[in-house]
Design a protein around this motif. Structure first.
Motif, PDB file in Angstrom:
ATOM      1  N   TYR A  89     -11.005 -44.182  40.453  1.00  0.00           N
ATOM      2  CA  TYR A  89     -11.577 -42.819  40.058  1.00  0.00           C
ATOM      3  C   TYR A  89     -12.744 -42.970  38.875  1.00  0.00           C
ATOM      4  N   VAL A  90     -12.388 -43.793  37.883  1.00  0.00           N
ATOM      5  CA  VAL A  90     -13.214 -44.197  36.983  1.00  0.00           C
ATOM      6  C   VAL A  90     -14.473 -44.890  37.422  1.00  0.00           C
ATOM      7  N   GLY A 110     -23.121 -41.581  38.254  1.00  0.00           N
ATOM      8  CA  GLY A 110     -23.543 -41.073  37.021  1.00  0.00           C
ATOM      9  C   GLY A 110     -22.603 -40.012  36.206  1.00  0.00           C
ATOM     10  N   ARG A 111     -21.385 -39.791  36.465  1.00  0.00           N
ATOM     11  CA  ARG A 111     -20.929 -38.839  35.800  1.00  0.00           C
ATOM     12  C   ARG A 111     -19.575 -39.197  35.187  1.00  0.00           C
ATOM     13  N   ALA A 112     -19.929 -40.451  34.204  1.00  0.00           N
ATOM     14  CA  ALA A 112     -18.844 -41.272  33.489  1.00  0.00           C
ATOM     15  C   ALA A 112     -18.274 -40.138  32.414  1.00  0.00           C
ATOM     16  N   LYS A 113     -19.316 -39.453  31.938  1.00  0.00           N
ATOM     17  CA  LYS A 113     -18.898 -38.343  30.893  1.00  0.00           C
ATOM     18  C   LYS A 113     -17.727 -37.484  31.061  1.00  0.00           C
ATOM     19  N   GLU A 114     -17.580 -37.301  32.667  1.00  0.00           N
ATOM     20  CA  GLU A 114     -16.530 -36.462  32.975  1.00  0.00           C
ATOM     21  C   GLU A 114     -15.148 -37.035  33.003  1.00  0.00           C
ATOM     22  N   ASP A 173      -8.470 -32.292  47.835  1.00  0.00           N
ATOM     23  CA  ASP A 173      -9.840 -31.963  48.552  1.00  0.00           C
ATOM     24  C   ASP A 173     -10.231 -33.379  48.953  1.00  0.00           C
ATOM     25  N   TRP A 174     -10.005 -33.439  50.441  1.00  0.00           N
ATOM     26  CA  TRP A 174     -10.509 -34.630  51.245  1.00  0.00           C
ATOM     27  C   TRP A 174     -11.757 -34.692  51.366  1.00  0.00           C
ATOM     28  N   ASP A 175     -12.641 -33.675  51.249  1.00  0.00           N
ATOM     29  CA  ASP A 175     -13.950 -33.879  51.508  1.00  0.00           C
ATOM     30  C   ASP A 175     -14.804 -34.214  50.329  1.00  0.00           C
ATOM     31  N   LYS A 176     -14.388 -34.357  49.164  1.00  0.00           N
ATOM     32  CA  LYS A 176     -14.938 -34.948  48.092  1.00  0.00           C
ATOM     33  C   LYS A 176     -14.465 -36.392  47.752  1.00  0.00           C
ATOM     34  N   TYR A 177     -15.171 -37.288  48.095  1.00  0.00           N
ATOM     35  CA  TYR A 177     -14.689 -38.865  47.919  1.00  0.00           C
ATOM     36  C   TYR A 177     -14.491 -39.239  46.518  1.00  0.00           C
ATOM     37  N   GLU A 178     -15.126 -38.662  45.482  1.00  0.00           N
ATOM     38  CA  GLU A 178     -14.893 -38.948  44.264  1.00  0.00           C
ATOM     39  C   GLU A 178     -13.301 -38.806  43.859  1.00  0.00           C
ATOM     40  N   ILE A 179     -12.860 -38.050  44.531  1.00  0.00           N
ATOM     41  CA  ILE A 179     -11.298 -37.755  44.269  1.00  0.00           C
ATOM     42  C   ILE A 179     -10.366 -38.151  45.453  1.00  0.00           C
TER      43      ILE A 179
END
Length: 483
Positions: free
Chosen positions: A443-444, A451-455, A409-415
Motif C-alpha cells: 500500500y505504501v 505520487g500520493r505518499a502524503k495520503e 473496491d477491486w477496480d482501484k489497484y492502489e487498494i
C-alpha cells in the motif's frame, strides 16, 4: 386528522422502571423487558458456545518452541472462565448486550505464529502486553489516530485473510487436506485427503458437518455452528462405537465416565510478561504485538458499532454509548485471556443473535456469562468433541469472514493489490503477520509510486518500515554480524 389519531402518532415515553435493576440497566428506557433480555442472553450463549470447543482445538493442537502443548481440559476451563467473567463485566460496566470470549483469528495467531517462536508462558505474556497497550491507547485517546491510520479496505482484507487462514486450518485438522510428504517430486504442496482421495469415517463426519453447517447458516438458524458441532459429535460417538477406526486424531469421541467435574484452573496465571524478548528479536516481538493489537482493536471497533447499530443504541451522531468504557473493558479482556492462557478475549459479533431476540442492555450479559460459568463444570462433556466434528465450524467462520471481500473496491489497484496480497499471503505462508505486512508495504509503495505518499498516515509509514525490517531480518542480521 382526528384528535385520537393525533394522540396515536405522538411518540410515547418509555414506561417507568419496574425496580432498581431495571433502572440500573435502563431496560424499560431502551424499550426492552426482562423476558427479552433473558431470551437474548440464551441466544447469544448458544450462538457462540462453540468457542468452548474451538479454542481448545486451535490452541491445543499447536506446540511451542520447546514442543510443549497446552492441556485441552485446562484450556476449556480457562476459556469458559474468561468468557463468563468478562461478559458479566461488560454487561455491568458497559451496559451493552455484547458478550466476550477468546477471539477466533487471534488464537490462531497465538497458536501458529507466536508459540513456535517461544514458550507458551512467553506467548501468553505477549497477549497480556497487547491488552495493556490497548488500554493505554483508549485512555490516551490514541484509538482515533490508530483507527484512521489504516484504510478501511485493508482492515476488511485482514479479516478476509484471517478467514481463509482459519478455513485452511479446519480443512487440514480434519484430514480433508494434507501435506504431500515428498514435496521435491510433486507439483503441488497439498492434496485431497491423505492420498489424493477422501477415505475413512472421520473425514466423512467432517464432510457431513460442513454440509450441515452451511445448510443451517443458509436457513439462518440461530446457533447453527453449535448445532452442527453437537450433531456431528453424537454421530462420531455412534460411528466410533460400531466401526474399527485407527485414529480420530487428538480427541477420540468416547462418552466420558462423568459429565460434571471440578474445573481445572491449572493454566491460570501462567504467563511471562517480558519473556518473549529473550526468545526472539525485539523487532519480531514488536511486530507480533502490533499484529495482535491491529486484529483485536479493529475487530472490536467493527463489532461494537455493528451490535450497537443493530440494537438501535447509537446516538444522533452515530456514536456508541459508553464507547471508551466499552473499549477499555475489551482491552482488559485481552489481559484476562493472556493471564488465563486462553488467548486474547474480545467482543463477539455473535452477540447479534441476542440482539435479534430483543436484548438491548447489559442485563442479557448476566445470563450469557452465567451460562459460561455453568460450562466450567461440564468440561468432560466438552472435551469429547473430535477435530472432525469441530473443524466444520472453522470453515463456516472462514466463510463468514470472507463475506467482507465484497466491500473492497477491486477496480482501484492502489487498494486492490495490497488487499489481495494481504488475503493471499496469510493462508499461503501460514502466517497472519506476513499477510498484514505484505499488504502494508504494498500500500505504501503503490501510493508513493503514484505520487500520493502524503495520503499515507505516519503510523502506517512506521508500521511498514517495521515490516520491511521484519521481512529482511536475515540479511540485516548478516550485515550487522548478528549471525
Amino acid at each position: 386528522m382526528s384528535a385520537p389519531q393525533q394522540e396515536t402518532d405522538r411518540p410515547t415515553a418509555p414506561p417507568p422502571a419496574a425496580n432498581s435493576v431495571d433502572r440500573f440497566f435502563r431496560i424499560s428506557e431502551r424499550g426492552s423487558t426482562f423476558a427479552r433480555e433473558i431470551r437474548g442472553g440464551f441466544a447469544t450463549f448458544f450462538t457462540m458456545a462453540y468457542i468452548l470447543v474451538l479454542n481448545p482445538l486451535i490452541l491445543g493442537s499447536a506446540k511451542d518452541k520447546f514442543g510443549d502443548s497446552l492441556d485441552p481440559v485446562q484450556l476449556t476451563t480457562a476459556t469458559a472462565l474468561v468468557a463468563a467473567v468478562m461478559t458479566i463485566v461488560m454487561g455491568v460496566g458497559g451496559n451493552l448486550p455484547l458478550a466476550l470470549a477468546a477471539g477466533l483469528g487471534l488464537n490462531a495467531v497465538v497458536a501458529f505464529q507466536i508459540a513456535p517462536l517461544m514458550s507458551w508462558d512467553d506467548a501468553m505474556g505477549l497477549i497480556v502486553l497487547e491488552g495493556l497497550l490497548i488500554c493505554v491507547l483508549v485512555l490516551t485517546g490514541l484509538r482515533e489516530a490508530v483507527m484512521h491510520a489504516i484504510p478501511q479496505p485493508l482492515k476488511q482484507a485482514i479479516s478476509v485473510g484471517i478467514g481463509l487462514f482459519i478455513a485452511f486450518i479446519g480443512f487440514v485438522d480434519a484430514g480433508f487436506v494434507s501435506r504431500i510428504p515428498d514435496a521435491a517430486n510433486t507439483t503441488v504442496p497439498v492434496q485431497l485427503g491423505g492420498s489424493g482421495t477422501l477415505t475413512g469415517w472421520p473425514v466423512l463426519v467432517f464432510c457431513l458437518g460442513v454440509l450441515l453447517t452451511v445448510g443451517l447458516l443458509a436457513r439462518k438458524v440461530k446457533g447453527a455452528i453449535l448445532i452442527s458441532i453437537v450433531t456431528m459429535t453424537i454421530l462420531a460417538i455412534v460411528i466410533d462405537s460400531v466401526a474399527d477406526i485407527k485414529s480420530w486424531g487428538l480427541t477420540t469421541p468416547e462418552w466420558p465416565e462423568k459429565i460434571v467435574d471440578t474445573p481445572d484452573f491449572g493454566l491460570i496465571g501462567h504467563f511471562s510478561l517480558f519473556g518473549a524478548f529473550g526468545e526472539t528479536t525485539v523487532i519480531t516481538v514488536v511486530l507480533l504485538v502490533f499484529t495482535l493489537i491491529l486484529s483485536d482493536f479493529f475487530d472490536t471497533m467493527g463489532t461494537v458499532v455493528g451490535i450497537s447499530a443493530e440494537a438501535e443504541l447509537l446516538d444522533e451522531d452515530g456514536k456508541v454509548p459508553n464507547l471508551s468504557r466499552v473499549l477499555l473493558i475489551d482491552g482488559a479482556a485481552a489481559v484476562a485471556g493472556g493471564a488465563a492462557s486462553s488467548s486474547s478475549a474480545t467482543s463477539y459479533i455473535e452477540s447479534a443473535a441476542g440482539v435479534g431476540e430483543g436484548a438491548r442492555t447489559g442485563f442479557s450479559n448476566l445470563v450469557t456469562g452465567g451460562l459460561f460459568a455453568l460450562a466450567l463444570f461440564l468440561t468432560p462433556l466438552l472435551t469429547i468433541v473430535p477435530l472432525q466434528a469441530a473443524a466444520p465450524a472453522l470453515v463456516a467462520v472462514g466463510f463468514l469472514m470472507m463475506t467482507q471481500v465484497k466491500s473492497i473496491d477491486w477496480d482501484k489497484y492502489e487498494i486492490a493489490v495490497p488487499a489481495f496480497l494481504t488475503i493471499a499471503v496469510m493462508p499461503f505462508t501460514y502466517s497472519i503477520t506476513n499477510g498484514i505486512g505484505a499488504g502494508f508495504v504494498a500500500y505504501v509503495l503503490i501510493k508513493t509510486v503514484l505520487g500520493r505518499a502524503k495520503e499515507v498516515h505516519w503510523l502506517l509509514w512506521g508500521a511498514s518500515a517495521l515490516f520491511v525490517v521484519y521481512f529482511a531480518i536475515d540479511p540485516i542480521e548478516q550485515i550487522l554480524g548478528a549471525k
